[in-house]
Write a protein that holds these residues in place. Sequence first.
Motif, short mmCIF file in Angstrom:
data_model
loop_
_atom_site.label_atom_id
_atom_site.label_comp_id
_atom_site.label_asym_id
_atom_site.label_seq_id
_atom_site.Cartn_x
_atom_site.Cartn_y
_atom_site.Cartn_z
N ARG A 148 0.89 -1.24 -0.14
CA ARG A 148 0.01 -0.18 -0.02
C ARG A 148 0.89 1.35 -0.15
O ARG A 148 1.91 1.48 0.56
CB ARG A 148 -0.76 0.05 1.32
CG ARG A 148 -1.94 -0.96 1.17
CD ARG A 148 -3.23 -0.87 -0.02
NE ARG A 148 -3.97 -1.81 -0.05
CZ ARG A 148 -4.07 -2.73 -0.90
NH1 ARG A 148 -2.97 -3.04 -1.86
NH2 ARG A 148 -5.16 -3.48 -0.63
N THR A 149 0.61 2.26 -0.96
CA THR A 149 1.10 3.50 -0.98
C THR A 149 0.19 4.72 -0.38
O THR A 149 -0.96 4.75 -0.62
CB THR A 149 1.73 3.76 -2.19
OG1 THR A 149 2.44 2.88 -2.64
CG2 THR A 149 2.29 5.32 -2.31
N GLY A 172 7.79 6.88 -4.97
CA GLY A 172 7.30 5.77 -5.68
C GLY A 172 6.08 5.46 -5.26
O GLY A 172 5.54 5.48 -4.10
N ILE A 173 5.38 4.60 -6.10
CA ILE A 173 4.00 4.10 -5.92
C ILE A 173 4.03 2.57 -6.48
O ILE A 173 4.43 2.13 -7.48
CB ILE A 173 2.90 4.86 -6.84
CG1 ILE A 173 2.90 6.33 -6.27
CG2 ILE A 173 1.76 4.14 -6.59
CD1 ILE A 173 2.39 7.17 -7.53
N ARG A 174 3.31 1.70 -5.65
CA ARG A 174 3.12 0.43 -5.90
C ARG A 174 1.85 0.08 -5.26
O ARG A 174 1.83 0.15 -3.97
CB ARG A 174 4.16 -0.53 -5.56
CG ARG A 174 4.04 -1.99 -6.15
CD ARG A 174 5.29 -2.85 -6.22
NE ARG A 174 5.95 -2.92 -5.03
CZ ARG A 174 7.02 -2.55 -4.78
NH1 ARG A 174 7.78 -1.78 -5.50
NH2 ARG A 174 7.63 -2.63 -3.52
N ILE A 175 0.97 -0.67 -5.79
CA ILE A 175 -0.39 -1.33 -5.15
C ILE A 175 -0.21 -2.70 -5.65
O ILE A 175 -0.42 -3.03 -6.95
CB ILE A 175 -1.74 -0.65 -5.73
CG1 ILE A 175 -1.60 0.94 -5.42
CG2 ILE A 175 -2.82 -1.38 -5.30
CD1 ILE A 175 -2.63 1.55 -6.04
N GLU A 176 -0.01 -3.50 -4.53
CA GLU A 176 -0.08 -4.92 -4.66
C GLU A 176 -1.09 -5.73 -4.02
O GLU A 176 -1.38 -5.42 -2.81
CB GLU A 176 1.21 -5.52 -4.25
CG GLU A 176 1.33 -6.93 -4.35
CD GLU A 176 2.81 -7.45 -3.89
OE1 GLU A 176 3.31 -8.62 -4.13
OE2 GLU A 176 3.48 -6.61 -3.13
N ASP A 177 -1.93 -6.54 -4.62
CA ASP A 177 -2.69 -7.30 -4.06
C ASP A 177 -2.62 -8.89 -4.50
O ASP A 177 -2.07 -9.11 -5.69
CB ASP A 177 -4.39 -7.05 -4.47
CG ASP A 177 -4.68 -5.70 -3.84
OD1 ASP A 177 -4.29 -5.18 -2.70
OD2 ASP A 177 -5.27 -4.76 -4.72
N ILE A 178 -3.04 -9.63 -3.67
CA ILE A 178 -2.97 -10.88 -4.10
C ILE A 178 -4.56 -11.51 -4.68
O ILE A 178 -5.48 -11.07 -3.98
CB ILE A 178 -2.49 -12.12 -3.22
CG1 ILE A 178 -1.45 -11.71 -2.29
CG2 ILE A 178 -2.60 -13.53 -3.44
CD1 ILE A 178 -0.05 -11.80 -3.61
#
Length: 672
Positions: free
Chosen positions: A460-461, A561-567
Motif C-alpha cells: 500500500r502507498t 514511488g507508488i506500488r499497489i499490490e494485491d493477491i
Amino acid sequence: MASSAWILVLYVAALTVTSVGAAANKQAERNCSLTPPYLPSTTVNTSLQLQQLREQMQSLRITAYIIPGTDAHLSEYIASRDARLAFITGFTGSAGTAVVTQSKAVLWTDSRYWVQAERQMDCNWELEKDASISSVAEWLMSELPPGSPVSFDPFLFSLETYQHYASYLESSSLHLEPKAVNPVDVVWEDRPPLSSESIFRLPDRVINRSWQMKVQEIRNLMMEDLNKPTALLLSALDETAWLFNLRGNDIPYNPFFYSYTLLTLNEIWLFVHTERVTKDVEEYLTAHCSDPLCVQLKPYDSVLQDLRTYVGQPGVKVWIGTEYTNYALYEIIPQEKMITSTYSPVLTSKAVKDQTEEQVLRDAHVRDAVAVIQLLMWLEKAVPQGNETELSAAEYVNKCRSKQKDNRGPSFETISASGANAALAHYSPSVETNRRLTVDEMYLVDSGGQYLDGTTDITRTVHWGTPTPMQKEAFTRVLMGNIEISRTVFPSGTRGVNIEMLGRRALWEVGLNYGHGTGHGVGNYFGVHEWPVGFQTNNIPFRVGMFTSIEPGYYKENDFGIRIEDIAVTVPAQTKYGNNYLTFDTVSLVPYDRKLIDIALLSSEQLQWLNNYYMTIRQLVGPELVKQGLHEENDWMLKNTDPFPEFGSSASICSSSLTLIALAVTLFHSVD
C-alpha cells in the motif's frame, strides 16, 4: 579485520540494504582512486579470504572461479551457510556473481545493488554494473588466454546457466570445468552449521490431500506422459515440501528444508538430513517399510551416488524440470535416459490450489489485513508527531502480524520506504539509510507474513499530507491498472503475459511506466514468490485455483514511488454465452488511500469494482476486527471503505476497449 563472522552478521542485517541509490550519502561509498583509498565503516576487508581462496585455486589448478549467489537447489532465498558470495566479497545483496583469478576479483550485479556494493566491498574488488552472463563471459574472454579452463561448482549452476556460459565461452576456446570441491567452502572455516531444527508436518486442518494422494497424482501424470518416465527427480525445495506436506526452517523467510526426492513408479527416495527427522515424521512417512507408498529416507549427501546407481540400470528414464535441477545432477544422467520439461509436474500441480488450500489461504489474508490496517491507522496518527521512521514502521507491522493466529514470521524483508527511497522499488531500510516519516512525502510499505495456512504479500502507498496533482494522477493510474487486471475476463489457459499490459495501459496513456514484473505466484505457507504462476513470458497459463499477485507501480527518480499490490485467485467467470472463462477474485483486503484517488479518472466499471471490493472488506475483515476487540481499527476501516459515487469520466479508459485489446493480444499468443 577480515572476519567471516562479521560477514555473516552483515548477511543477516544488511539484507535490508537493497536499492539505496540516490538517497545515499556519497561519503558512505568507497573511493578506490584515493591514496590511501577511502573505505566506509560498512566495508568488509576481504584480503585474507581472497589470499586463502587463491591458494586453494592454485592447488586445484583453477585459473578462474565463478561464484554465484545461490544454493544447490537454485533457491531465491538462501541460508547463511550458502552465502558464499557474501563471505568472499562482503557484498550481501541477493543478486550477484563473482569471478576470482590470481590477479583480479570482480563482482557483477544489477542496478538495485550498485550503491550497496560500493558500501560493502573493499578495493580488492572491481564492480561491473551488468548482471548478465554475457557480461561475465566477455570479461573472462578478455582476461584469459585461449584454451583456459573456467571452473565452477556444478551444484550452484542451473542447466540454463551452464549452457549460456558454455555458448559464450566457446567462441574464445575457453571451456567450463566443473569442480567437485568448492574452494570457497574449504577456506570458510567458520561456515555456519546446518540447522538443527526438526522437520515438521503441516496440521491436518490445512490439508485436503494427504502426501499419499499427491504421490499417486504425480505417478498418474508420469504414467500418462508419452515419454514414459520411470522416475521423477525433484530438486527445488518447495517440490519436496509440497509433496509430503512437510516444512522446515533451513531458509530465511521460506519454510523449507534441504532435500531431494527421487519418485519412481514403485519407490520413493527422500534425500534429507535424517538426524532431523523425528520418530513421528518417520511414522507419518511410513519410513520403515518398502511398499510403493513407503518413503525410504536416505542421507542428503548420497543423492549423487544413488542417482548414478539408478540411471546405471537398463530401461530407466528420469524426468527433470530444468528450471531447478542443478548441473551436478543433470550431468550424470545419460541423455538417452533423460526427459526434460521447464517445470516438473510437481510445480505445475502445486500451482493449482485445492478447495482447502484456497479457503485457508483466504482466511490467512483476512487476519493479515487486520495487521496492515493496524499499521496504517497507527501511522496516520503517529507520523504527524514526527518520531517515526521507515524502520519503526517495518517493525510495527511485523509486531502486528506476530499477534495473529498461526503467524510464523515475515515472508520477506519488509520494504518500508518514503520519499526518494520509495522511488527505488526494491529498497528496504537500514540503519544507514533510514528516513524519518513526514506528512510531506509519500510512503510505500510492501510486506507479508507466513502463516501455517498461507503466505501473504501486500503493498500500500499512502500520503498523510497534501499530494501533488502529479502524485495523485500517478497513483490513480496505477490503481486503474490494478483494477483492470483484477476485473478482466479471459479464457482459461490464457498466459499472464497476454493480459499484463492491462496493468500498464492507464500509465502508458500519459507516458508513464514501471520497470518490474506485474505479478508472481504465492503459496500456502511457502515461498512468497512461487513459480511458475505470474505474468511473465516463462509463466504457465492461468487455471482455476491459481493465486497471483497483481502489482503495477510507478517510480519517479529522486522523488517518490507508488506500488499497489494485491493477491488474487483465479475463479470461474459467469459470461452471457461462453463457458470456461476466468477472472480474478482479490483476497488482499486493505483499503487504498482515498486521498490519492482521483475518481474523475476512473470509469464507471472501475468505480463499481472498487465499491464492491470495499464492501467485501467490510464483510470479511470487519467481523475479524470486532472479534479481536479492535474497535478503533474497525471504525478506521469503515471510514476508509465508504462507497464512492459511481460516475466515470468520459476521458477515462474505456473498459470494453481494454477487454477487446486483451482478447486481441491473446489471439496472437498461444493459449494452452
